[in-house]
Design a protein around this motif. Structure first.
Motif, short mmCIF file in Angstrom:
data_model
loop_
_atom_site.label_atom_id
_atom_site.label_comp_id
_atom_site.label_asym_id
_atom_site.label_seq_id
_atom_site.Cartn_x
_atom_site.Cartn_y
_atom_site.Cartn_z
N LEU B 313 0.87 -1.17 0.00
CA LEU B 313 0.00 0.00 0.00
C LEU B 313 0.91 1.22 0.00
O LEU B 313 1.60 1.48 0.98
N ALA B 314 0.93 1.94 -1.12
CA ALA B 314 1.86 3.06 -1.24
C ALA B 314 1.10 4.34 -1.47
O ALA B 314 0.04 4.35 -2.11
N GLN B 315 1.64 5.41 -0.94
CA GLN B 315 1.03 6.72 -1.12
C GLN B 315 2.17 7.73 -1.26
O GLN B 315 2.96 7.89 -0.34
N VAL B 329 2.67 -4.18 3.49
CA VAL B 329 3.75 -3.19 3.59
C VAL B 329 3.18 -1.85 3.14
O VAL B 329 2.79 -1.69 1.98
N ALA B 330 3.10 -0.90 4.07
CA ALA B 330 2.57 0.42 3.75
C ALA B 330 3.72 1.41 3.75
O ALA B 330 4.46 1.52 4.74
N VAL B 331 3.90 2.12 2.63
CA VAL B 331 4.95 3.14 2.54
C VAL B 331 4.29 4.45 2.13
O VAL B 331 3.53 4.50 1.18
N VAL B 332 4.61 5.48 2.88
CA VAL B 332 3.97 6.77 2.69
C VAL B 332 5.02 7.87 2.65
O VAL B 332 5.88 7.94 3.54
N GLY B 333 4.97 8.69 1.61
CA GLY B 333 5.77 9.92 1.60
C GLY B 333 7.27 9.71 1.64
O GLY B 333 7.98 10.54 2.21
N VAL B 334 7.76 8.63 1.07
CA VAL B 334 9.21 8.41 1.07
C VAL B 334 9.74 8.47 -0.37
O VAL B 334 9.04 8.19 -1.33
#
Lengths: 373, 373
Positions: B313-315, B329-334
Motif C-alpha cells: 500500500l503506497a502513497q 507493507v505500507a509506505v507513505v511519503g518516502v
C-alpha cells in the motif's frame, strides 16, 4: 503521597481508535491498550495509576464492548460493577453521563473527574495538585476543566479562553472560562499562543455528578434520561443505548456551560501528550513534546526505539522504530523516519508526514481489508 | 530458435553470497535461488533457460554442498552427474576446472562456456549470438570472454582492454584482448568509459575444455591436478578438494592468457546486470540500468514492487518494496527508499546507500547472529 480525595470518583472513557497510530493501534487493540511509553504499563494502566491515588477504588471505566475483556485483563483491581461496556460508540457525552448516573446512584454527593485513557502525563504530582484544585472548584458548583498550557500553535486541539481568577479556597490558580473555542486555523492558533490567555482543551472535566446530570438534562435531555435509565435498569442496555444522542461532552455541556458562566479552569503545570501520531510518539519518547524542538546537534544518530532494542539494528539512522513483531528491524542511512513493524503489517513514513497515516487506514477500510484495521 | 551448438557445454558456477541483497539473500538461500526479476523464474532458472537452447542437456552446475538440493529442486531437468557439489567455496577457478575436467572426460573435444548463475540478461537472442561468436573464436584456440559494453564509469567491475579485430569466420565482432584491468578508481573508470575501448568483465568465459585445463596446468598446476583427479575419482572429493588453490579464474587464467595474447573478446550488445545491490535491483526492475538515469519527471509516484503488489500500500512514495513475508507493507511519503520485508528480518535503506547493507551483514556476523545471515 497524599490521601485520596473524599467523595471523588474518577471516570476513564477508554475509547478512540488511534487511527494515526496504525498499524500499532488497531480496532481490536486501540491505542489505550498499548504501552506507548516503554515503561511496561499501557496508557490505560498509566491512567489508572495516576487516578487511584486520588480516587482509591472509586474508578469507573467506560469502554467499547469489544474491549471490555482487555480492559478487565489490564486492570485486575477494577470492580466489575465499575466497568461499563458500550454496545456501540456514541461519543463522550453518553459514556460520561452513564458513568455519572451509575456513580450518582451509589454516592449522590460524588464529584467526578473524567480523564481519557490514552493521554500521557509524566508528572503525577502536578497532575494530582491540579485535580485537587479542580475538585475544590467543583465543590462550588462549577464545571471545571484542566487546561493544558500551549507549547506551540497547535491546530489539532480546541482552546479554552480564560477569564478572571476566581479566588476559591483550595484552588488558587482557578479561573473563570470565557469560551470554549473549536480547533483554530494556524493564524488564530498563533494569536492564541501569543496572547497567553488560552489553554488547550484536553477533555479533562471535574464536576459534581448531580450537577453534570442536571446540565445534561437541560441541554441534552435524551442523554440524561437514557443515562439515568441505564443506572436503574442495566439489563435494558440494548434498548436504552441507541436512544442516547451521539455527541461529545465539549459540545453537549462545556460550551453551553461556559456561555452560562458555569465553567472554571485550572491551568495545568504538567506536560501532557495525546500521542496523536507517530511524530508525537517519537517526540514524547525522545523526552520532548514536538519533533521541531528536539534537534540537539549533538544528538546521537540513532533512532528512538519502542519495543525490544536488541532486535533493532541501526546505522546512521534517526527517527522512530516500533519493534513489535519480534523480527529484526535494520534501518540504515535514514533521517527522521518512522518504521512500525507489527505481526501482519509494516508501516514506513517520515515523521513529518505521520498525519497521513489516517488516510492510509481510510484506504484500507475503503478496500474492505477489515483484518488489517 | 536456432539449434544447439554441437560440442558446446555450459558451466554454471552457482555461488556468491549476495550479501548486499540481505535480508532477501541469505547464506541458506543466496541470490541465485531467488526470483529477482518478478518473472516467476529464479536467477539460476533464468540462466538455465538462456543456456539450454545453446547447450541442450550439456549443462553442468557447480554449487556449494549446502545448496545442491535447492539447485536440483529448481532445475528438475539437470542430470545428477552434472550437478557438482563443492564441500566448501574455493572461488571460481577450482569450480570451473572441476567442471572442465568432468566434461573433458565425457567429451574430449568439448568447448565450455562459463556463466554465473546470478546475472540478469533480458535479451536472450543477443546473448545467444554473442555465445555463438565466442564459440567460433574458441575453436581457434583462444580463451574468449564476452565483454559488457559499459554504460557508466563503474568502479565495481574489472575492465577488458580491447585490441584489434581478429577477423575470425563466424565471429565478426571478435577482437583481441590486450589486458584485464582490476576494478579501477573513479577517475580511471571515467577515462575507460570515454576511450570506448574497454568492456566490463562479467566473468563469461568460452574455451575448449582441454585448452583450459592445459592453461590451468601451466599457471595453477595444483588446481589442474586436483580437477583431473576429481573427474577420475569422484569418491575422493573430500580429500582432493582442499588441495585446490583458492583463486578466481580471472587471476588464474584470464590475466596471464591476455598477457600471452591468448584472449579474445566478443562485445556484448545485450543489457546485463549483476544485481549487486538493491539500488541495482530497483533500477533493473524499473527497466533501467542505474538509478541515476531513470528519473523520468512524469514517472508515477509509486514504488517498484518485487513480490505481491496486492500487499503493498503506497502513497506518494518511490523506491523499491520487496514484499516477501506476506504481510502488508505500507509506505507513505518516502523518496527512493528500499524496504525489504522478509519473514524474520526487515531492512529499510535509501537506494543511494544500498551498498551499506554489506556492512550491516558484517555487523550481524560479528555479533554472532548466525540465524539471520
Amino acid at each position: 503521597m497524599s490521601d485520596p480525595i473524599a467523595g471523588f470518583w474518577a471516570v476513564i472513557p477508554a475509547g478512540g481508535a488511534g487511527t494515526r497510530l496504525w498499524p500499532l493501534s488497531r480496532r481490536s487493540e486501540p491505542k489505550f491498550l498499548h504501552d506507548l511509553t516503554g515503561t511496561g504499563r499501557t496508557l490505560l494502566q498509566a491512567t489508572w495509576d495516576r487516578l487511584t491515588p486520588l480516587a482509591a477504588d472509586r474508578v469507573v471505566v467506560v469502554t467499547g464492548r469489544a474491549h471490555a475483556d482487555a480492559v478487565a485483563g489490564q486492570l485486575p483491581d477494577l470492580e466489575a460493577a465499575c466497568l461499563l461496556a458500550e454496545p456501540s460508540g456514541r461519543d463522550s457525552m453518553p459514556a460520561i453521563a452513564w458513568a455519572a448516573a451509575v456513580i450518582s446512584a451509589r454516592d449522590p454527593e460524588a464529584i467526578i473527574g473524567s480523564f481519557a485513557a490514552d493521554h500521557v502525563i509524566a508528572d503525577s504530582a502536578s497532575f494530582e495538585m491540579a485535580v485537587r484544585e479542580a475538585v475544590a472548584l467543583a465543590e462550588t458548583g462549577r464545571v471545571v476543566t484542566i487546561g493544558i498550557t500551549p507549547t506551540y500553535a497547535a491546530t489539532g486541539f480546541g482552546y479554552i479562553r480564560e477569564g478572571d481568577a476566581l479566588g476559591v479556597d483550595g484552588a488558587p490558580s482557578g479561573r473563570a472560562v470565557l469560551e470554549f473555542v473549536e480547533k483554530p486555523d494556524a493564524e488564530r492558533a498563533a494569536a492564541y499562543l501569543a496572547s497567553g490567555g488560552f489553554r488547550w482543551n484536553a477533555g479533562m472535566f471535574v464536576v459534581k455528578a448531580a450537577l453534570l446530570l442536571e446540565l445534561v438534562d437541560r441541554w441534552q435531555p435524551a442523554v440524561a434520561a437514557g443515562a439515568r435509565a441505564l443506572a436503574q435498569q442495566p439489563a435494558d442496555l440494548e434498548s436504552i443505548w441507541p436512544t442516547l444522542t451521539r455527541i461529545a461532552i465539549d459540545h453537549a455541556v462545556a460550551e453551553p456551560a461556559a456561555a452560562a458562566s458555569l465553567m472554571a479552569v485550572v491551568p495545568a503545570t504538567f506536560d501532557w501528550q495525546d500521542v496523536g501520531d507517530f511524530d508525537a510518539l517519537a517526540g514524547m519518547l525522545a523526552g520532548n513534546l514536538r519533533s521541531g524542538v528536539e534537534a540537539h546537534p549533538e544528538a546521537p544518530r540513532t533512532p528512538i526505539v519502542l519495543g525490544d532494542p536488541s532486535i533493532v539494528l541501526a546505522q546512521d539512522a534517526t527517527g522512530l522504530v516500533v519493534a513489535a513483531s519480534g523480527r529484526l528491524v535494520a534501518v540504515v542511512g535514514v533521517e527522521d523516519l518512522v518504521v512500525v513493524d507489527t505481526r501482519d503489517a509494516l508501516l514506513v513514513v517520515p515523521r513529518a508526514q505521520a498525519q497521513l497515516v489516517k488516510g492510509l487506514v481510510d484506504r484500507l477500510a475503503d478496500e474492505g481489508r477489515e483484518e488489517l484495521l
